[in-house]
Design an enzyme around this catalytic site. Structure first.
Site, PDB file in Angstrom:
ATOM      1  N   ARG A 151       0.847  -1.205   0.000  1.00  0.00           N
ATOM      2  CA  ARG A 151       0.000   0.000   0.000  1.00  0.00           C
ATOM      3  C   ARG A 151       0.875   1.244   0.000  1.00  0.00           C
ATOM      4  NH1 ARG A 151      -3.190  -3.898   2.244  1.00  0.00           N
ATOM      5  NH2 ARG A 151      -5.029  -4.223   0.922  1.00  0.00           N
ATOM      6  N   ASP A 180       0.018  -6.490  -3.649  1.00  0.00           N
ATOM      7  CA  ASP A 180      -1.405  -6.255  -3.412  1.00  0.00           C
ATOM      8  C   ASP A 180      -1.967  -5.529  -4.627  1.00  0.00           C
ATOM      9  OD1 ASP A 180      -3.983  -5.818  -2.052  1.00  0.00           O
ATOM     10  OD2 ASP A 180      -2.856  -6.388  -0.261  1.00  0.00           O
ATOM     11  N   HIS A 251      -6.459  -9.702  -4.336  1.00  0.00           N
ATOM     12  CA  HIS A 251      -5.427  -8.705  -4.028  1.00  0.00           C
ATOM     13  C   HIS A 251      -4.318  -8.732  -5.086  1.00  0.00           C
ATOM     14  CE1 HIS A 251      -6.863  -7.318  -0.072  1.00  0.00           C
ATOM     15  NE2 HIS A 251      -7.279  -8.551   0.118  1.00  0.00           N
ATOM     16  N   GLU A 318      -9.832 -12.522   1.232  1.00  0.00           N
ATOM     17  CA  GLU A 318     -10.660 -11.532   0.543  1.00  0.00           C
ATOM     18  C   GLU A 318     -10.567 -11.647  -0.988  1.00  0.00           C
ATOM     19  OE1 GLU A 318     -10.697  -7.919   3.696  1.00  0.00           O
ATOM     20  OE2 GLU A 318      -8.877  -8.075   2.497  1.00  0.00           O
ATOM     21  N   TRP A 384      -6.918 -13.877  11.267  1.00  0.00           N
ATOM     22  CA  TRP A 384      -7.019 -12.408  11.305  1.00  0.00           C
ATOM     23  C   TRP A 384      -8.438 -11.901  11.532  1.00  0.00           C
ATOM     24  CZ3 TRP A 384      -9.539  -8.974   7.885  1.00  0.00           C
ATOM     25  CH2 TRP A 384     -10.110  -9.549   6.736  1.00  0.00           C
ATOM     26  N   THR A 460      -0.691  -0.285   5.620  1.00  0.00           N
ATOM     27  CA  THR A 460      -0.132   1.060   5.461  1.00  0.00           C
ATOM     28  C   THR A 460      -0.907   1.971   4.510  1.00  0.00           C
ATOM     29  OG1 THR A 460       1.352   0.245   3.741  1.00  0.00           O
ATOM     30  CG2 THR A 460       2.226   0.295   5.993  1.00  0.00           C
ATOM     31  N   GLU A 461      -2.215   1.719   4.340  1.00  0.00           N
ATOM     32  CA  GLU A 461      -2.949   2.639   3.482  1.00  0.00           C
ATOM     33  C   GLU A 461      -2.708   4.096   3.901  1.00  0.00           C
ATOM     34  OE1 GLU A 461      -4.179  -0.176   4.703  1.00  0.00           O
ATOM     35  OE2 GLU A 461      -5.634  -1.079   3.335  1.00  0.00           O
TER      36      GLU A 461
HETATM   37  C1  ACM Z   1      -6.414  -9.036   5.867  1.00  0.00           C
HETATM   38  O1  ACM Z   1      -6.475  -8.138   6.709  1.00  0.00           O
HETATM   39  N1  ACM Z   1      -7.139  -8.980   4.766  1.00  0.00           N
HETATM   40  C2  ACM Z   1      -5.568 -10.191   6.063  1.00  0.00           C
END
Ligand code: ACM
Length: 545
Positions: A151, A180, A251, A318, A384, A460-461
């Site tokens: 990010r 990503d 991602h 995701e 997570w 780190t966005e």
């Molecule tokens: C995550 O926070 N998508 C691993």
């Protein structure tokens, strides 16, 4: 002495000391070379003392595997155990293995006071170690930090600095999120466009999720393989393993922007995609063709040459399924493989790469979604979304790294005030992190033993410069370090936060000496405030499952 993380047993007499001066010497036995070099360099930089070698040195490092094995509940942790015995003439540092020798050296530096953390010699005398003994060993073998270099790119010197900071806290895993939607950071020689095209984006979204404002300046960067080899070696000298992450099959928009054939070309014009400029989860994901699998095997072949870690992280989190639902090619693939649907296709891809890694003597680790697709027994899970993925994985016999977002996502804000920079997520204070227990009560033996450790994840966005990373990481990472290393009460209500906070006061002086831009106890500095940046309203932490 404000030792952090707290050692297993400390018996020190601060009124009786072993003085260190120009005549003091330092030497280590076989296996302690890196720790000796580190100690001489660091103490030399801070104190100006040369600490030359001698036959009967004042500070002696040596390995004694049997001593450590006796102290350690888990044989696998014995190499990290150590003992420091300081008498009026000599300090003896004995460790189970090279990593333990490094941890002993780190503790020794803490005993010399915060000025021993400075990078330029301080013209003072009176350096002295308190007499007594410390015995110590870690609770967990995996004590980590994820740094998200995708990010926002963190230049190599910053990664090296973070290795030093991890080592100062006896953390031993640097999980590098290298790819990503918003950037690809790992040089792959056979696919040069991954970094030529995939490591730069034209702009970055400002604030969270509103999709209204961008900063209109390009952002990017990548690490060469030699950069990363240097990082791996630097980390290894400090007892730290670098675990690389190539996130797939979601991602992956940056990779698809570089090589459009990797995407679902029958439903989107992937040639028109750029590296993503928004935050969130892109809907553009890999296709499941043989050619795409072969492409990523090529990526992983080069990755394995750079990173010797047992574990390789393949993400697996995701992955939106919209494209696969709409794609005739994906549907045909699902049918050909006899799968029940898109969810199983993701599991099939992860299992494919898990097997590929196992054939090369490595182990797959991925985010807890990978459990849904069925996993080989030797694969491990980073839990997570809460505890539930980790609990299910542990009960199924997989090793688990507990890193629930409700506790240890360090991008989340540390206070609710308007001064806090970009209010990501929900409030998580250092005290919250200190009260995080990696092994939830519902997990009893043998499942509990499958929890091999914990790590904090720093996305780190909104950390677009190193001091923003520092601000989010510290002091919370110091609390995580104690959770991961020390034998704290399992019941979070019985954890002595006031005692830790008091030691933290002394520890912040060390971070000051190192130049770490931690979040000060009284709140953000003016430069850290970013009024007017749209954020996500605080809705409290999600339930911990
Ligand atoms: C995550 O926070 N998508 C691993």
């Amino acid at each position: 002495m404000d030792l952090i993380p707290a050692p297993s047993a400390v018996r020190l007499d601060p009124h009786r000391t072993l003085p260190l001066g120009p005549d003091s010497t330092l030497a280590g036995g076989p296996g302690t070379e890196a720790a000796e070099r580190w100690l001489r360099t660091e103490l030399g930089a801070a104190t100006g003392l040369a600490l030359p070698r001698a036959d009967r040195p004042v500070i002696e490092l040596r390995l004694s595997p049997s001593l450590a094995a006796g102290r350690c509940p888990h044989a696998a942790l014995a190499p990290e155990a150590y003992r420091i015995a300081i008498g009026p003439e000599r300090a003896q540092l004995t460790a189970g293995g090279p990593a333990g020798a490094h941890w002993a050296a780190q503790t020794l530096r803490q005993l010399l006071g915060p000025e021993a953390f400075r990078r330029a010699p301080l013209r003072r005398t009176g350096w002295a170690l308190p007499l007594g003994e410390i015995t110590d060993a870690p609770r967990f073998g995996w004590r980590g930090l994820l740094l998200d270099t995708a990010r926002h790119f963190l230049p190599k010197p910053e990664l090296l600095r973070y290795v030093d900071l991890l080592a100062a806290h006896k953390l031993n895993v640097l999980h590098l999120h290298l790819t990503d939607d918003q950037g690809w950071r790992f040089e792959v020689k056979r696919y040069p466009k991954l970094v030529e095209a995939g490591s730069w984006r034209t702009r970055s979204m400002v604030g969270f999720r509103d999709g209204q404002r961008w900063d209109d300046r390009p952002h990017g960067g990548h690490y060469t393989q030699d950069d990363l080899r240097e990082l791996v070696a630097y980390a290894a000298d400090r007892g730290i393993t670098v675990v690389p992450e190539i996130d797939l099959p979601g991602h992956t928009q940056a990779a698809i922007a570089a090589y459009p054939e990797l995407g679902n070309t029958d439903v989107v014009d992937t040639a028109a995609l750029g590296v993503w400029t928004d935050w969130g989860v892109s809907s553009h994901v890999l296709n499941a063709s043989d050619a795409t699998l072969a492409f990523f095997e090529g990526v992983l072949e080069e990755l394995l040459e750079v990173f010797p870690s047992e574990f390789v992280h393949l993400g697996g989190d995701e992955c939106p399924k919209d494209e696969w639902r709409a794609s005739p090619a994906a549907q045909a693939r699902i049918k050909e493989l006899g799968l029940a649907g898109e969810e199983e296709l993701q599991g099939w891809m992860i299992r494919h790469f898990g097997r590929w890694l196992a054939d090369r003597g490595r182990r797959l680790i991925g985010w807890d979604e990978i459990l849904e697709g069925g996993l080989a027994p030797q694969a491990a899970v980073s839990s997570w979304r809460g505890y539930f993925g980790g609990v299910a994985a542990a009960r199924a016999g997989h090793q688990v790294v507990m890193c629930p977002e409700q506790y240890v996502y360090l991008d989340h804000r540390q206070a609710d005030g308007p001064d806090e920079p970009i209010p990501v997520g929900f409030v998580r204070t250092a005290a919250d992190v200190y009260r995080f227990e990696p092994v939830p009560p519902e997990l009893d033996e043998p499942g509990a033993r499958q929890v091999i450790g914990t790590q904090a994840n720093l996305w780190t966005e909104f950390a677009d410069q190193p001091r923003d990373v520092d601000f989010r990481a510290f002091p919370r990472l110091a609390a995580l370090a104690e959770v991961a290393w020390s034998e704290l009460p399992r019941d979070p209500a019985r954890r002595d936060w006031p005692g830790f906070e008091q030691r933290l006061g002394g520890h912040l002086a060390r971070l000051d000496a190192l130049g770490v831009a931690y979040r000060p106890p009284a709140g953000p500095h003016p430069w850290q405030r970013r009024p007017g940046v749209p954020g996500r309203p605080s809705d409290g932490p999600p339930p911990v499952r």
